[in-house]
Design a protein around this motif. Sequence first.
Motif, mmCIF file in Angstrom:
data_model
loop_
_atom_site.group_PDB
_atom_site.id
_atom_site.type_symbol
_atom_site.label_atom_id
_atom_site.label_comp_id
_atom_site.label_asym_id
_atom_site.label_seq_id
_atom_site.Cartn_x
_atom_site.Cartn_y
_atom_site.Cartn_z
ATOM 1 N N PRO A 62 -5.992 -1.168 5.050
ATOM 2 C CA PRO A 62 -5.646 -0.818 3.663
ATOM 3 C C PRO A 62 -4.444 0.108 3.534
ATOM 4 O O PRO A 62 -3.731 0.053 2.539
ATOM 5 N N SER A 63 -4.203 0.960 4.528
ATOM 6 C CA SER A 63 -3.065 1.884 4.433
ATOM 7 C C SER A 63 -1.743 1.116 4.438
ATOM 8 O O SER A 63 -0.850 1.392 3.615
ATOM 9 N N ILE A 64 -1.616 0.159 5.351
ATOM 10 C CA ILE A 64 -0.392 -0.647 5.429
ATOM 11 C C ILE A 64 -0.239 -1.488 4.165
ATOM 12 O O ILE A 64 0.860 -1.594 3.597
ATOM 13 N N ALA A 65 -1.337 -2.083 3.705
ATOM 14 C CA ALA A 65 -1.280 -2.885 2.475
ATOM 15 C C ALA A 65 -0.889 -2.020 1.289
ATOM 16 O O ALA A 65 -0.097 -2.440 0.426
ATOM 17 N N GLY A 66 -1.411 -0.798 1.242
ATOM 18 C CA GLY A 66 -1.055 0.113 0.154
ATOM 19 C C GLY A 66 0.416 0.471 0.175
ATOM 20 O O GLY A 66 1.064 0.564 -0.880
ATOM 21 N N GLN A 67 0.965 0.660 1.365
ATOM 22 C CA GLN A 67 2.402 0.934 1.473
ATOM 23 C C GLN A 67 3.227 -0.251 0.970
ATOM 24 O O GLN A 67 4.232 -0.073 0.278
ATOM 25 N N PHE A 68 2.794 -1.461 1.327
ATOM 26 C CA PHE A 68 3.518 -2.644 0.861
ATOM 27 C C PHE A 68 3.463 -2.753 -0.657
ATOM 28 O O PHE A 68 4.496 -2.966 -1.313
ATOM 29 N N TYR A 69 2.269 -2.633 -1.230
ATOM 30 C CA TYR A 69 2.122 -2.778 -2.677
ATOM 31 C C TYR A 69 2.934 -1.717 -3.424
ATOM 32 O O TYR A 69 3.589 -2.018 -4.436
ATOM 33 N N ILE A 220 8.569 5.554 0.585
ATOM 34 C CA ILE A 220 7.194 5.061 0.535
ATOM 35 C C ILE A 220 6.704 4.713 1.937
ATOM 36 O O ILE A 220 5.584 5.032 2.327
ATOM 37 N N THR A 221 7.522 4.010 2.690
ATOM 38 C CA THR A 221 7.167 3.586 4.041
ATOM 39 C C THR A 221 8.407 3.528 4.914
ATOM 40 O O THR A 221 9.495 3.214 4.419
ATOM 41 N N GLN A 222 8.242 3.831 6.176
ATOM 42 C CA GLN A 222 9.360 3.729 7.110
ATOM 43 C C GLN A 222 9.257 2.482 7.988
ATOM 44 O O GLN A 222 10.027 2.312 8.935
#
Length: 332
Positions: A62-69, A220-222
């Motif tokens: 969920p953390s990776i998916a949250g970063q994508f969204y 948001i994400t690296q």
Amino acid sequence: MNVSGLVWAGTLVALTAVLLADLFIIGRRPHEPSVRESSLWVAFYVGLALLFGGGLWLTAGPSIAGQFYTGWLTEYSLSVDNLFVFVIIMGRFAVPRPYQQKVLLVGILLALLMRGGFIAAGAALLAQFSWVFYLFGAFLIYTAINLARQGEPDEGEFKENVLIRWSRKALPLSRGFDGARMTTRENGRRLFTPMLVVMIAIGTTDLIFALDSIPAIFGITQEAYLVFTANVFALMGLRQLYFLLGGLLDRLIYLSYGLAVVLGFIGVKLVLEALADNNLPFINDGRHVAWAPHIPIWLSLAVILGTLAIATAASLFKSARDRRRELARARG
């Protein structure tokens, strides 16, 4: 994330196939899409992004998916701001409505190629130099302040960039359009049509917008894979969104302020994260700043969604109220 070369290749092939199918459909029947057609395409691309995020949730958590969204939503909202300039460009060059789809798609494809270079450079810089977060954060805060001061651009404020001006002067151009073609014949000479200049304008203008959107998503994400896919999904549905929103863009009068808040928030987030991981010797003697928090992804998503919802609702409310006043004044 540890994304293998096979996953990268599969993603690129799948996304390229979707874009080529889109280009083939436009090429077969150039037309101005209806509201229904545009709505279906926007829903399709939004659904693809949601499905992709769901796949990330199942495979990477969920953390990776949250970063994508969150990254996708940020890029999508900033891309809506691009549409104001696209409208000005289409009007400035008097592009016939049936051919605007092809202009937008080719311009977006050019922008994707150029953004790919930006993303690779940004990822390499962040991997080597953590202090780049300070620069990105400061730049986003500066951009947010300028956006809040200036608002959305209008016809009188739009200025052609160097490449557009060079294209006008250096390329042998025809006097008018020849359908959606980029070349034509006039008096036996092969000439470029204004369609080529319009595509250059769309692509380079979007690249200029990437100067703030790319640092924003790195806030948001690296993960380069998430940054790239979020950008692709945001841009893929932009062409249909252009026709779907249409005159609604004029009613989103507070969108620039909402986007300024989003950019400012991400800029502050980047600076705080840079302080928390600080290793610059002239800041806190090269030690981490203990009080600087890491803002969780769920809070970033909530702030971005809430800001955009408030800006949109306030814009539509004011536009409706102004319209009622104009009608009452006309009757009175």
